[in-house]
Design an enzyme around this catalytic site. Structure first.
Site, PDB file in Angstrom:
ATOM      1  N   ASN A  43     -11.758  14.185   5.683  1.00  0.00           N
ATOM      2  CA  ASN A  43     -10.696  15.312   5.602  1.00  0.00           C
ATOM      3  C   ASN A  43     -10.350  15.822   4.385  1.00  0.00           C
ATOM      4  OD1 ASN A  43      -8.220  16.795   6.687  1.00  0.00           O
ATOM      5  ND2 ASN A  43      -7.262  15.677   5.163  1.00  0.00           N
ATOM      6  N   GLU A  44     -10.458  17.009   3.898  1.00  0.00           N
ATOM      7  CA  GLU A  44      -9.973  17.617   2.479  1.00  0.00           C
ATOM      8  C   GLU A  44     -10.303  16.786   1.547  1.00  0.00           C
ATOM      9  OE1 GLU A  44      -5.665  18.491   2.502  1.00  0.00           O
ATOM     10  OE2 GLU A  44      -5.839  19.927   4.090  1.00  0.00           O
ATOM     11  N   GLU A  95      -6.921  22.838  10.877  1.00  0.00           N
ATOM     12  CA  GLU A  95      -5.447  22.939   9.965  1.00  0.00           C
ATOM     13  C   GLU A  95      -4.882  24.384  10.012  1.00  0.00           C
ATOM     14  OE1 GLU A  95      -3.972  20.232   7.265  1.00  0.00           O
ATOM     15  OE2 GLU A  95      -5.494  18.693   7.908  1.00  0.00           O
ATOM     16  N   GLU A 116      -0.757  13.830  13.050  1.00  0.00           N
ATOM     17  CA  GLU A 116      -0.867  12.891  12.056  1.00  0.00           C
ATOM     18  C   GLU A 116       0.072  11.763  11.771  1.00  0.00           C
ATOM     19  OE1 GLU A 116      -1.821  13.320   7.023  1.00  0.00           O
ATOM     20  OE2 GLU A 116      -1.586  15.016   8.197  1.00  0.00           O
ATOM     21  N   TYR A 168      -3.058  27.575   5.447  1.00  0.00           N
ATOM     22  CA  TYR A 168      -1.478  27.530   5.892  1.00  0.00           C
ATOM     23  C   TYR A 168      -0.921  28.842   5.248  1.00  0.00           C
ATOM     24  CZ  TYR A 168      -1.680  22.598   7.097  1.00  0.00           C
ATOM     25  OH  TYR A 168      -2.035  21.474   7.871  1.00  0.00           O
TER      26      TYR A 168
END
Length: 508
Positions: free
Chosen positions: A193-194, A312, A46, A257
């Site tokens: 994304n998200e 991710e 990124e 995460y």
């Protein structure tokens, strides 16, 4: 006589304890299952901190050896890792990125303020051509994240035509004007994304309609990945699977995460055992998340045609002292090796549904495999785990069962041992095993039926302290070593795995 009886009783107790402590892993070597897709071992780049600029890209005029501005040492390291795919340009950055700003003469490219990561101004010197040409150097599939949050349907459709169209069209002619005659082979496309957060703060109902609209105007033959759930947001997956027809989607994303607390993530290299235990608890949640999201997907896609794409994942801690908090630069220790090994075992064992994943992120950000400092470069413990596990890429999964053995802290406990196994196209069997226990070694017996194990060999990644890590002063403190402390006989391997260690076997 009483003394003798007491001695016999004590010996029996000791033998019983030893047998109880032995962890048995039964591997069904005669029942190869699904393929472990190589794309499970993907990475993420990124526009964040020093991931792109200074990490991958230093510019053509740099004194650091490079090819078209891309660091040669990075290319070699990632090729050695056999990275199958690379995701770009984000992340949150993707939904503020307008691809036309990053093509054409570099001196003419407009700048952009990176509102998500540090508020820095970027000059767009690394753009579409630079990324896709770099993927060719890396021999990795590009995975482009399209701007849905602040972009338009036309913009995304034009981007797809620009990079993939091999005939005459306005966008292919534009590409040729900018120096690239042949199209690139770009299969993977993330549609935003998200979307539930930085990608637009949408509801799943709204996003699923937006998704349908965007893919309608994209070229055919692409691998389209929907912006999926955050961790345990099962409703997001339910709504998308219900509202998006199966013929309009190839992959459903999932982000998770390993973080203790978003308000107090703890240090990357000076953590306590309590902090380690809490992080590992979050990492091992991946098993439950995959199972529950997969169960929802099974209702709408029983043939499992749609992949679960964990694009991710990784550990997230406080940034290193003195660094920009928006750059997410953190050290990488044996704790990260445990996260990587255990997570990859989970992915392998769920390869029927999990067919792609992307560690966040490749260089200088979060759980990176590479750290750089100007001309210097080091490989992290996570790099070495990914290298050890590369033997599983595109091999056939061998189902296995691991006896329960726990790592306890306070009143809580976690499974201490995880493993996965595969058979490659040459008939070689590979077994990866992780012991996450911070203090105790574990005795393990692998049962492999009638397999002849006389030529078995193994590698280990371990260190003296959980907090150990490589530095620019000591770049080789943690690296792979040959592992010989095992016994092999027909159908059986026995070994003792040290605390917080990863071992990978190869059996011809």
């Amino acid at each position: 006589m009483k003394i003798l009886n007491r001695w016999i009783f004590t010996c029996c107790l000791m033998m019983s304890s030893t047998l109880w402590a032995q962890v048995k892993v039964d591997i069904q070597t005669d029942k190869p299952s699904v393929k472990i897709d190589k794309d499970i071992y993907g990475h993420f780049a990124e526009h964040l901190g020093r991931c792109i600029y200074g990490g991958f890209y230093v510019g053509e005029d740099s004194e650091i050896p490079n090819t078209a501005g891309v660091r040669n040492d990075v290319v070699k390291a990632l090729k050695d890792l056999k990275i199958p795919n690379l995701r770009w340009p984000g992340g949150c950055f993707a939904d503020t990125y307008h691809w036309k700003d990053g093509i054409g003469p570099k001196k003419d490219r407009p700048t952009i303020v990176n509102k998500w990561w540090g508020g820095v101004t970027e000059d767009n010197s690394f753009g579409t051509h630079d990324f896709l040409n770099m993927c060719e150097l890396l021999e990795a599939e590009p995975y482009l994240s399209a701007n849905v949050g602040s972009g338009t349907v036309q913009e995304v459709a034009d981007w797809a035509q620009y990079v993939t169209h091999d005939g005459q069209s306005p966008m292919s002619e534009y590409r040729i004007e900018n120096g690239r005659k042949e199209p690139w082979d770009v299969k993977f496309w993330g549609i935003g994304n998200e979307a539930w957060g930085c990608g637009g703060n949408m509801t799943p109902e709204y996003y699923s309609n937006i998704y349908r609209k965007y893919v309608t105007f994209m070229p055919g033959g692409l691998y389209r990945i929907a912006s999926g759930a955050s961790s345990d947001d099962y409703n997001w997956t339910e709504v998308l699977m219900k509202n998006i027809p199966n013929h309009m989607i190839e992959g459903m994303a999932l982000h998770h995460y390993s973080v203790i607390d978003w308000g107090n993530k703890g240090p990357a290299a000076t953590f306590s055992e309590e902090q380690y235990f809490k992080i590992m608890k979050q990492a091992l949640r991946m098993e439950e998340l995959i199972e529950k999201h997969s169960a929802i997907m099974d209702k709408y896609d029983p043939e499992k045609k749609i992949a679960l794409v964990v694009d991710e994942w990784g550990g997230w801690y406080d940034v290193e002292e003195g660094t920009n908090p928006g750059f997410l630069y953190q050290q990488n220790t044996m704790r990260d090796a445990m996260i990587a090994g255990a997570t990859l075992n989970i992915f392998n064992n769920h390869a029927e549904r999990v067919r792609m994943a992307n560690l966040a992120q490749a260089i200088n950000v979060l759980q990176a495999v590479i750290l750089t400092d100007k001309e210097k470069m080091i490989l992290t413990p996570t790099y070495w785990v990914m290298k050890m596990y590369s033997v599983h890429q595109d091999a056939q999964l061998l189902p296995l069962k691991v006896d329960e053995k726990f790592y306890s802290f306070g009143d809580d406990k976690l499974p201490a041992i995880s493993a996965s196994a595969s058979k490659d196209s040459n008939g070689k069997i590979h077994i990866s095993v992780v012991n996450i226990d911070a203090k105790k070694a574990n005795d393990i017996t692998f049962s492999l039926g009638n397999v002849d194990l006389k030529n078995a060999k193994a590698e280990i990644l371990t260190s003296a302290q959980l907090q150990d890590h490589n530095t620019f002063e000591q770049p080789d403190k943690i690296k792979l070593a040959e592992f010989k402390k095992f016994k092999a006989k027909k159908g059986e391997l026995t070994l003792t795995v040290p605390p917080f260690s990863v071992v990978v076997f190869e059996v011809n």
